[in-house]
Scaffold this active site. Structure first.
Site, PDB file in Angstrom:
ATOM      1  N   ASP A   1       0.817  -1.222   0.000  1.00 34.53           N
ATOM      2  CA  ASP A   1       0.000   0.000   0.000  1.00 34.53           C
ATOM      3  C   ASP A   1       0.848   1.269   0.000  1.00 34.53           C
ATOM      4  O   ASP A   1       0.417   2.313  -0.489  1.00 34.53           O
ATOM      5  CB  ASP A   1      -0.971   0.001   1.184  1.00 34.53           C
ATOM      6  CG  ASP A   1      -2.012  -1.097   1.031  1.00 34.53           C
ATOM      7  OD1 ASP A   1      -1.703  -2.255   1.375  1.00 34.53           O
ATOM      8  OD2 ASP A   1      -3.111  -0.807   0.525  1.00 34.53           O
TER       9      ASP A   1
ATOM     10  N   HIS B   1      -4.442   1.572   5.505  1.00 33.10           N
ATOM     11  CA  HIS B   1      -4.026   0.215   5.117  1.00 33.10           C
ATOM     12  C   HIS B   1      -2.589  -0.051   5.558  1.00 33.10           C
ATOM     13  O   HIS B   1      -2.278  -1.127   6.078  1.00 33.10           O
ATOM     14  CB  HIS B   1      -4.144   0.016   3.598  1.00 33.10           C
ATOM     15  CG  HIS B   1      -5.527   0.220   3.059  1.00 33.10           C
ATOM     16  ND1 HIS B   1      -5.828   0.211   1.719  1.00 33.10           N
ATOM     17  CD2 HIS B   1      -6.710   0.453   3.704  1.00 33.10           C
ATOM     18  CE1 HIS B   1      -7.122   0.417   1.547  1.00 33.10           C
ATOM     19  NE2 HIS B   1      -7.684   0.578   2.743  1.00 33.10           N
TER      20      HIS B   1
ATOM     21  N   TYR C   1      -1.526  -3.069   8.148  1.00 33.12           N
ATOM     22  CA  TYR C   1      -0.559  -4.139   7.895  1.00 33.12           C
ATOM     23  C   TYR C   1       0.660  -4.038   8.811  1.00 33.12           C
ATOM     24  O   TYR C   1       1.248  -5.057   9.174  1.00 33.12           O
ATOM     25  CB  TYR C   1      -0.175  -4.185   6.408  1.00 33.12           C
ATOM     26  CG  TYR C   1      -1.358  -4.602   5.552  1.00 33.12           C
ATOM     27  CD1 TYR C   1      -1.994  -5.832   5.789  1.00 33.12           C
ATOM     28  CD2 TYR C   1      -1.873  -3.783   4.563  1.00 33.12           C
ATOM     29  CE1 TYR C   1      -3.104  -6.225   5.046  1.00 33.12           C
ATOM     30  CE2 TYR C   1      -2.987  -4.171   3.814  1.00 33.12           C
ATOM     31  CZ  TYR C   1      -3.591  -5.389   4.063  1.00 33.12           C
ATOM     32  OH  TYR C   1      -4.693  -5.770   3.339  1.00 33.12           O
TER      33      TYR C   1
HETATM   34 FE   LIG Z   1      -5.873   1.280  -3.003  1.00 31.19          FE
HETATM   35 FE   LIG Z   2      -4.733   0.104  -0.146  1.00 27.84          FE
END
Ligand SMILES: [Fe+2]
Ligand SMILES: [Fe+2]
Length: 253
Positions: free
Chosen positions: A73, A107, A111
């Site tokens: 990401d 995101h 993660y």
């Molecule tokens: Fe995305």
């Molecule tokens: Fe993403």
């Protein structure tokens, strides 16, 4: 009085929101706000107990997944700022991209939290972040991304049709191949574990990331459709062939 750009990819930093030229992009921004979630809402506690139940092969798979997600990401967020925001010349589209950038940050945070929970050992954590260099399958995916970032990074203005096609290839690559193929391929493994009653925390976070990524792709394809209506001659046989080749390359990776 300055003249407004004629087309979405005309160079510049358009500021006029009324009359609004691309109301659908504004609606996408408003819809995205409704999907707000936080990493703190995801409970990863039961995952730790599940991890201990996995076979060595399944643990290897989880290790690869976590290593892939560690940087994915961030790569998308960098391309968003360095390329998409620069060239999609509409303030309402840039509102959406600003919101997408926030979602990519969530995101990345998700993660990172997942990695810290799954990998208590600092050396394992460092190895996961170094996967783009050390694990061939993940390095191949990262190199694919960097190749398409480098293609357009040095372009400051989309003055020529050639440069506009190069930009379109970058946009299609990130939406279809990276947020699409690469991420969805990884989500499939998560849902395979969930179907066996395992790793519910990971599955919950994945559901919300999945929803966000679906919207990111839809927005990107709306941009492609808009450009196609405004400048149909950009979409020639050569571009079609390049997209097909790129998709094959992504599937290989
Ligand atoms: Fe995305
Ligand atoms: Fe993403």
């Amino acid at each position: 009085m300055t003249t407004r750009p004629q087309n979405l990819l005309d160079p510049g930093f358009e500021l006029t929101l009324r009359p609004m030229r691309y109301p659908d992009f504004y609606e996408r921004y408003r819809d995205a706000i409704k999907n707000t979630w936080t990493v703190e809402e995801v409970d990863l506690h039961s995952d730790v107990a599940d991890l201990a139940k996995l076979t060595p092969e399944e643990q290897h798979l989880i290790g690869r997944l976590v290593a892939f997600f560690a940087t994915g990401d961030s790569i998308v967020a960098n391309n968003l700022v360095l390329t998409l925001y620069k060239h999609i010349n509409s303030p309402e589209a840039r509102l959406y991209l600003s919101r997408q950038l926030f979602e990519e940050a969530v995101h990345v945070q998700f993660y990172l939290t997942l990695l810290d929970t799954y990998l208590p050992d600092p050396d394992d954590r460092a190895a996961a972040f170094a996967a783009v260099e050390n694990i061939p399958s993940i390095r191949e995916k990262a190199e694919f991304c960097f190749k398409w970032i480098n293609e357009v990074e040095k372009i400051d203005r989309l003055d020529t049709k050639t440069d506009r096609r190069r930009f379109l290839l970058n946009l299609i690559c990130f939406a279809a191949c990276i947020e699409g193929l690469f991420f969805y391929g990884a989500f499939a493994y998560v849902y395979w574990f969930r179907s066996r009653g395992l790793l519910h925390g990971l599955a919950t976070g994945t559901n919300w990331v999945f929803r966000d990524e679906t919207m990111h792709m839809s927005f990107a394809f709306d941009v492609v459709d808009t450009v196609r209506k405004e400048e149909p001659d950009l979409f020639d046989d050569q571009l079609q062939q390049q997209v097909t080749d790129m998709l094959h390359e992504a599937v290989e990776a």
